[in-house]
Design a protein around this motif. Sequence first.
Motif, short mmCIF file in Angstrom:
data_model
loop_
_atom_site.label_atom_id
_atom_site.label_comp_id
_atom_site.label_asym_id
_atom_site.label_seq_id
_atom_site.Cartn_x
_atom_site.Cartn_y
_atom_site.Cartn_z
N PRO A 40 -120.37 9.33 79.11
CA PRO A 40 -119.50 10.51 79.19
C PRO A 40 -118.34 10.32 80.16
O PRO A 40 -117.29 10.95 80.00
N LEU A 41 -118.50 9.45 81.15
CA LEU A 41 -117.40 9.20 82.07
C LEU A 41 -116.23 8.54 81.35
O LEU A 41 -115.06 8.88 81.56
N SER A 42 -116.54 7.60 80.47
CA SER A 42 -115.49 6.91 79.73
C SER A 42 -114.88 7.78 78.64
O SER A 42 -113.68 7.77 78.42
N VAL A 43 -115.72 8.55 77.95
CA VAL A 43 -115.23 9.38 76.85
C VAL A 43 -114.37 10.53 77.37
O VAL A 43 -113.28 10.80 76.85
N PHE A 44 -114.84 11.20 78.42
CA PHE A 44 -114.16 12.42 78.87
C PHE A 44 -113.31 12.22 80.13
O PHE A 44 -112.58 13.14 80.51
N GLY A 45 -113.39 11.06 80.76
CA GLY A 45 -112.72 10.91 82.05
C GLY A 45 -111.49 10.03 82.06
O GLY A 45 -110.87 9.87 83.12
N ILE A 46 -111.11 9.45 80.95
CA ILE A 46 -109.94 8.58 80.89
C ILE A 46 -108.84 9.26 80.07
O ILE A 46 -109.10 9.77 78.98
N ASP A 47 -107.65 9.24 80.60
CA ASP A 47 -106.51 9.85 79.92
C ASP A 47 -106.03 8.93 78.80
O ASP A 47 -105.48 7.85 79.06
N ARG A 48 -106.27 9.34 77.57
CA ARG A 48 -105.84 8.54 76.40
C ARG A 48 -104.90 9.35 75.52
O ARG A 48 -104.87 9.20 74.30
N GLN A 49 -104.11 10.21 76.12
CA GLN A 49 -103.19 11.03 75.36
C GLN A 49 -102.17 10.19 74.61
O GLN A 49 -101.67 10.60 73.55
N ASP A 50 -101.86 9.00 75.12
CA ASP A 50 -100.92 8.13 74.43
C ASP A 50 -101.46 7.65 73.09
O ASP A 50 -100.70 7.24 72.21
N ALA A 51 -102.80 7.71 72.94
CA ALA A 51 -103.44 7.29 71.69
C ALA A 51 -103.79 8.48 70.81
O ALA A 51 -104.47 8.32 69.79
N GLY A 52 -103.35 9.68 71.20
CA GLY A 52 -103.63 10.85 70.39
C GLY A 52 -104.94 11.52 70.70
O GLY A 52 -105.44 12.32 69.90
N VAL A 53 -105.53 11.22 71.89
CA VAL A 53 -106.79 11.83 72.27
C VAL A 53 -106.52 12.92 73.31
O VAL A 53 -105.99 12.62 74.39
N PRO A 54 -106.82 14.18 73.02
CA PRO A 54 -106.59 15.24 74.00
C PRO A 54 -107.36 14.97 75.29
O PRO A 54 -108.43 14.35 75.29
N ARG A 55 -106.79 15.44 76.37
CA ARG A 55 -107.37 15.14 77.68
C ARG A 55 -108.42 16.16 78.08
O ARG A 55 -108.24 17.36 77.88
N TYR A 56 -109.51 15.67 78.65
CA TYR A 56 -110.52 16.51 79.27
C TYR A 56 -110.40 16.36 80.80
O TYR A 56 -109.86 15.36 81.28
N ARG A 57 -110.92 17.32 81.52
CA ARG A 57 -111.00 17.20 82.96
C ARG A 57 -112.45 16.92 83.33
O ARG A 57 -113.35 17.66 82.94
N LEU A 58 -112.67 15.84 84.05
CA LEU A 58 -114.03 15.38 84.35
C LEU A 58 -114.42 15.72 85.78
O LEU A 58 -113.67 15.48 86.73
N LEU A 59 -115.62 16.28 85.94
CA LEU A 59 -116.21 16.54 87.25
C LEU A 59 -117.54 15.79 87.31
O LEU A 59 -118.48 16.13 86.60
#
Length: 426
Positions: A40-59
């Motif tokens: 989940p850290l990799s899926v939700f914690g990395i900014d991939r908006q350049d690839a068309g993946v909306p950003r999540y905020r990870l805690l």
Amino acid sequence: MSQDSAAVPDAARKLAARRRREIVAVLLFSGGPIFESSIPLSVFGIDRQDAGVPRYRLLVCAGEDAPLRTTGGLELSAPYGLEAISRAGTVVVPAWRSITQAPPPAALDALRRAHGEGARIVGLCTGAFVLAAAGLLDGRPATTHWMYAPTLAKRYPSVHVDPRELFVDDGDVLTSAGTAAGIDLCLHIVRTDHGADAANALARRLVVLPRRTASDMGHQRYLDRSLPEEIGADPLAEVVAWALEHLHEQFDVETLAARAYMSRRTFDRRFRSLTGSAPLQWLITQRVLQAQRLLETSDYSVDEVAGRCGFRSPVALRGHFRRQLGASPAAYRAAYRARRPQNGGPEPALRPERAERPERERAMLGAGSGERYAAAALAGHGLATAEAAEAGKPQSDAYASRLPESPVGRGPGRPVLPGQRERPVG
């Protein structure tokens, strides 16, 4: 396969104003497996908006007091504590360190509070045990690692455990099967939140299939001769061992009850209490699994396979085989041989007579890449890592070598699953 969340009343639970689904809290505990924790850290914690993946905020939250040591001997320092969960609309619990230990009460309270305020709660692999301990799986369908599904069903009888699914989406509570299935569930969450294009873009970045099913991975073939670990010290263990050694003979549950010096009713009740499964269904499943082995490793005809697996006729074998695996014995053998490498190549990755091994799962991402994937994800999300200061640290027994476990019974009111009908073996 996910469940239809639209049909689940709890899915409409209103999210508290301060919580948003795109804020994802990952709850880490000491002794947790590093690979599942990193998913989940990799899926939700990395900014991939350049690839068309909306950003999540990870805690990333510590579920208990520091230091948090992983199974690899690393020490983690999470930037948040349990209080941060109050802001998250999605809470993920990766694999729990040991199915024999109770989770910390404070963490369970935080999960209950989050769920009560409408947060989506996710359990990866044995993280389902934490959700069950919090009472969040009561009356719900769920899955977990196939080795521990019978134990989950026995310990929490109100949970409708189905170990044949890669993940189960029950609206506001979701669970996944072992290890890599956590990636499947996280991709499903992205797909649910932002659509197929976003999930496919993320899958390309992770170099994984965008959508798998249990049949894609031969998942049912992991459901081998397994029983909960607790049966080893029970008198029924000897009867079970005898049954597994004599599957080629025609015997029924009455025979097993007699060997245990019990009435049929007492034997059924005792067997169910230990395994979560009816003895007749367990016996049929073992005969079908033995038939799988013979179809894969021998040239016996289907009629001969039926006789060598204790079925009274080939018709009985075909019926049970199709109900459990969705194909006839002949079609299964043909498909298996079509996949089998030629000219002395390596054997297929999935063989029912062998237990699942960690190196198989690492092979899905390349040799050794599972550890690199995990370490990179941990390093990138505010988690300080250091090697354990001294040798001999106790490691998690969540993935210790055990006798594999079998399919479990269904909870009350659940649909009949393939192969779970109480029919005579012959």
